[in-house]
Write an enzyme that holds these catalytic residues in place. Structure first.
Site, PDB file in Angstrom:
ATOM      1  N   PRO A  85       0.820  -1.209   0.000  1.00  0.00           N
ATOM      2  CA  PRO A  85       0.000   0.000   0.000  1.00  0.00           C
ATOM      3  C   PRO A  85       0.855   1.261   0.000  1.00  0.00           C
ATOM      4  CG  PRO A  85      -0.695  -1.504   1.736  1.00  0.00           C
ATOM      5  CD  PRO A  85       0.517  -2.093   1.128  1.00  0.00           C
ATOM      6  N   GLU A  89      12.434   0.515  27.329  1.00  0.00           N
ATOM      7  CA  GLU A  89      13.008   1.028  26.084  1.00  0.00           C
ATOM      8  C   GLU A  89      14.535   1.019  26.147  1.00  0.00           C
ATOM      9  OE1 GLU A  89      11.033   1.176  23.732  1.00  0.00           O
ATOM     10  OE2 GLU A  89       9.163   1.258  24.867  1.00  0.00           O
TER      11      GLU A  89
HETATM   12  P1  ADP Z   1      -1.588   2.481  -3.495  1.00  0.00           P
HETATM   13  O1  ADP Z   1      -2.737   2.533  -4.446  1.00  0.00           O
HETATM   14  O2  ADP Z   1      -0.420   1.721  -4.020  1.00  0.00           O
HETATM   15  O3  ADP Z   1      -1.944   2.072  -2.106  1.00  0.00           O
HETATM   16  P2  ADP Z   1      -1.674   5.283  -3.862  1.00  0.00           P
HETATM   17  O4  ADP Z   1      -1.559   5.396  -5.325  1.00  0.00           O
HETATM   18  O5  ADP Z   1      -3.033   5.435  -3.280  1.00  0.00           O
HETATM   19  O6  ADP Z   1      -1.033   3.956  -3.340  1.00  0.00           O
HETATM   20  O7  ADP Z   1      -0.699   6.356  -3.212  1.00  0.00           O
HETATM   21  C1  ADP Z   1      -1.117   7.249  -2.223  1.00  0.00           C
HETATM   22  C2  ADP Z   1      -0.458   8.600  -2.400  1.00  0.00           C
HETATM   23  O8  ADP Z   1       0.945   8.506  -2.211  1.00  0.00           O
HETATM   24  C3  ADP Z   1      -0.616   9.157  -3.778  1.00  0.00           C
HETATM   25  O9  ADP Z   1      -1.810   9.863  -3.912  1.00  0.00           O
HETATM   26  C4  ADP Z   1       0.586  10.060  -3.921  1.00  0.00           C
HETATM   27  O10 ADP Z   1       0.354  11.308  -3.331  1.00  0.00           O
HETATM   28  C5  ADP Z   1       1.631   9.354  -3.102  1.00  0.00           C
HETATM   29  N1  ADP Z   1       2.507   8.534  -3.938  1.00  0.00           N
HETATM   30  C6  ADP Z   1       2.635   7.205  -3.896  1.00  0.00           C
HETATM   31  N2  ADP Z   1       3.547   6.776  -4.784  1.00  0.00           N
HETATM   32  C7  ADP Z   1       3.996   7.858  -5.439  1.00  0.00           C
HETATM   33  C8  ADP Z   1       4.951   8.071  -6.485  1.00  0.00           C
HETATM   34  N3  ADP Z   1       5.611   7.046  -7.025  1.00  0.00           N
HETATM   35  N4  ADP Z   1       5.162   9.311  -6.901  1.00  0.00           N
HETATM   36  C9  ADP Z   1       4.509  10.356  -6.354  1.00  0.00           C
HETATM   37  N5  ADP Z   1       3.603  10.227  -5.363  1.00  0.00           N
HETATM   38  C10 ADP Z   1       3.349   9.004  -4.900  1.00  0.00           C
HETATM   39 ZN    ZN Z   2       9.071  -3.033  23.698  1.00  0.00          ZN
END
Ligand code: ADP
Ligand code: ZN
Length: 615
Positions: A205, A426
């Site tokens: 994710p 910790e």
């Molecule tokens: P996934 O669908 O893989 O869970 P997302 O596409 O929803 O991830 O990514 C969430 C946010 O993270 C995007 O809207 C963007 O702002 C940022 N992000 C993730 N990967 C990139 C990337 N390679 N370049 C620029 N922004 C990114």
């Molecule tokens: Zn611990």
């Protein structure tokens, strides 16, 4: 998030309504108790002079009043023409309410009907809600059940382009071909080119799968329809399947276009013969998806992109040629990729001269694109809060802590006892991290509660890592057990706390994987004891009871050996353990350098100069 809030709100209104409904509205609920009298008792009381006053409402036969004792009462009167005389003779104060038009009467009717009206209103509201987003000319069923897809079918205008996607160039290159096809399908068809119908985007994710899919639609300027696998997991069997059908019907009317299925693993999990019946709904949905994928040909120009972080658990039927036969990995960005993503996201953020994105990229191994975007955002917020004109390196440093460790919960009050316990816990982790080989260096140690933890030790690898050695795994187990071991040493076995549960879970998981997955156990050898779902095979008939026992024993011995060793190490370095814990109690947060200095017996710089220093 917002949706949850709304849900919670309508639920609480509903519950409130129900509670009101059960409360009678004749004043009893206000605390005063009213005595019900028969009419004859009432008349007797009047004759005895025991009634102080009565209220008569012309429209009803109900009479309420107060006895001379102060007790409220009510009674129901027959038509009794002599009653008023009798009341007057006995000196009873009479209030008469004209009934029909009085506010009081209206209010009382309203009050009685309010909960019911509320319920009816809610039902109308929620059925409307379910039906909205259904503007594509597709009718809603009764109460909109099965049609609750809100934004799903609305054509989403996409203004994301490939320029917004950074650091995952391989994935981008592979997808450029699809953009070309969507832009001019005729050109491809003339040459007999074959375009994949289904593309699977695989990655953890936050690495930009959704972003990539949207960018394709944005680049090619075609409609983008997105649905999520988890939307399909419905209470009613058959709902998921009908939704899938609708989405594809809709898409076929708007070719060329992109259909994006997020979290496809929610429906596309491998069908398990042993769990028949329990998954009817998922299975129907999956079947419908397969039917739809087969039902259009590539010339039509519907391209289905699906995202998952677990391609290995998908049903093989989904991956067959003509379905999701193309797989693109969307992985964590490397250092250069991270620098590029940071650049993209700080495009509109005024950065101070001292900010070096390359340095930040080096210090954030393992960060996903989403975390990097969040990092820039948090840094900008911190700068704004401080009324600065630019975002400084120091803001980034603090933002990084927040992204890694979660927001500080300073308001949470811990007792001194808990604080002391946490400090030693910790310190135990930290000290072991310094002592064991091949261990990721400490970034921060803190006893300020953050997220769900009372305190934590954050370690960051020095560079991007793609595999882990056995020594490193064993070191990680030792560090994880260091917290509990320190509690045992300092406070005694009786006073250990529940604070170590995450540590123990993590250590167990690592030890287990070493044995069943990574072939790192000499007794069992290079054998694999887990299936592709990641489940331990214990329950299946593929492992003999004897082997199963050996697996358990080996896991236990890895943990127990580590525990023994960690206890010895801490006992030997008790002095250092105590100085680290003392420093933590005094300063709450220590950098990795601070911990190393304490370990070397050096004095920490005074607090003023220690604050805000990048570690
Ligand atoms: P996934 O669908 O893989 O869970 P997302 O596409 O929803 O991830 O990514 C969430 C946010 O993270 C995007 O809207 C963007 O702002 C940022 N992000 C993730 N990967 C990139 C990337 N390679 N370049 C620029 N922004 C990114
Ligand atoms: Zn611990």
């Amino acid at each position: 998030m917002k949706k949850n809030l709304k849900n919670a709100l309508s639920w609480s209104v509903l519950v409130l309504g129900l509670i009101l409904l059960t409360v009678p509205f004749d004043g009893k609920f206000l605390g005063a108790s009213t005595q019900e009298l028969t009419y004859s008792r009432f008349i007797r009381a009047v004759s005895d002079g025991a009634v102080r006053e009565v209220s008569i409402r012309n429209s009803t036969s109900k009479i309420t009043g107060v006895l001379s004792s102060g007790q409220m009462f009510s009674t129901v009167a027959p038509i009794d023409l002599k009653m008023v005389d009798r009341l007057l003779d006995n000196g009873v104060e009479i209030h008469v309410d004209s009934g029909e038009s009085g506010w009081g009467y209206l209010m009382s009717i309203l009050m009685q009907w309010f909960p019911i009206l509320l319920l009816i209103g809610l039902m109308i509201y929620s059925s409307r809600q379910m039906r909205s987003g259904n503007k594509g000319g597709i009718g809603g069923g009764p109460l909109g059940i099965g049609k609750a897809r809100s934004k799903m079918l609305q054509q989403q205008k996409v203004n994301v382009t490939f320029d917004d996607v950074a650091g995952i160039d391989e994935a981008k290159q592979e997808l450029e071909e699809i953009v070309d096809f969507l832009k001019s399908p005729e050109k491809f068809q003339r040459l007999g080119g074959k375009i994949p119908r289904g593309v699977l985007l695989v990655g953890d994710p936050g690495n930009g799968k959704t972003l990539l899919a949207r960018a394709i639609a944005g680049e090619a300027n075609v409609p983008f329809y997105s649905i999520s696998g988890s939307d399909f997991v419905e209470v009613f069997v058959g709902v998921g399947a009908s939704r899938v059908r609708e989405v594809f019907e809709h898409a076929k009317k708007h070719v060329p276009c992109i259909v994006f299925i997020d979290e496809i693993d929610a429906v596309g999990r491998r069908r398990d013969t042993s769990m028949r019946g329990a998954n009817d709904e998922r299975e129907q949905t999956l079947n419908q998806l397969l039917v739809e994928m087969d039902g259009f040909d590539e010339k039509q120009g519907v391209i289905v992109l699906a995202a998952t972080n677990r391609a290995d658990i998908l049903d093989p039927a989904l991956l067959r040629p003509g379905r999701f036969d193309r797989r693109i990995m969307v992985q964590y960005p490397d250092m250069n990729g991270r620098a590029k993503i940071l650049t993209v996201h700080s495009k509109n953020v005024p950065l101070d001269e001292d900010v070096d994105l390359q340095t930040i990229a080096r210090g954030t191994p393992g960060f996903s694109g989403a975390e990097l975007a969040n990092l820039v955002n948090e840094a900008a917020l911190l700068a704004a809060r401080g009324n600065q004109s630019h975002v400084t390196m120091c803001d980034f440093e603090r933002a990084k802590d927040k992204v890694i460790m979660g927001a500080e919960r300073r308001s949470m009050s811990m007792t001194d006892e808990e604080k002391r316990n946490t400090a030693y816990h910790e310190a135990g982790h930290a000290l072991i991290a310094l002592l064991v080989p091949q261990c990721d260096p400490i970034h921060k140690v803190t006893i300020i509660p953050r997220g769900g933890a009372l305190g934590m030790v954050v370690r960051l690898p020095e560079k991007d890592k793609f595999s882990i050695t056995r020594t490193e795994l064993l070191s990680n187990i030792r560090v994880a057990l260091g917290g509990r071991a320190a509690e045992e040493l300092i406070f005694g076995d009786e006073n250990i706390t529940t604070g170590a549960s995450q540590d123990i879970k993590q250590a167990t998981q690592t030890a287990k994987n070493m044995v069943i997955k990574w072939g790192m156990n000499s007794t069992l050898g290079l054998r694999s004891f887990y299936d592709s779902d990641g489940y331990y095979l214990e329950a299946s008939d593929q492992i003999s009871p004897k082997t199963s026992e050996v697996i358990d024993m080996e896991i236990r011995s890895i943990i127990n050996d580590a525990h023994e060793e960690v206890r010895d190490m801490l006992a030997k370095h008790r002095e250092e353990l105590e100085s680290i814990a003392d420093a933590l109690l005094e300063r709450e947060t220590l950098s990795g350098d601070d911990v190393r200095m304490i370990f070397d017996g050096k004095k920490l710089p005074t607090l003023e100069t220690a604050g805000g220093r990048p570690s």
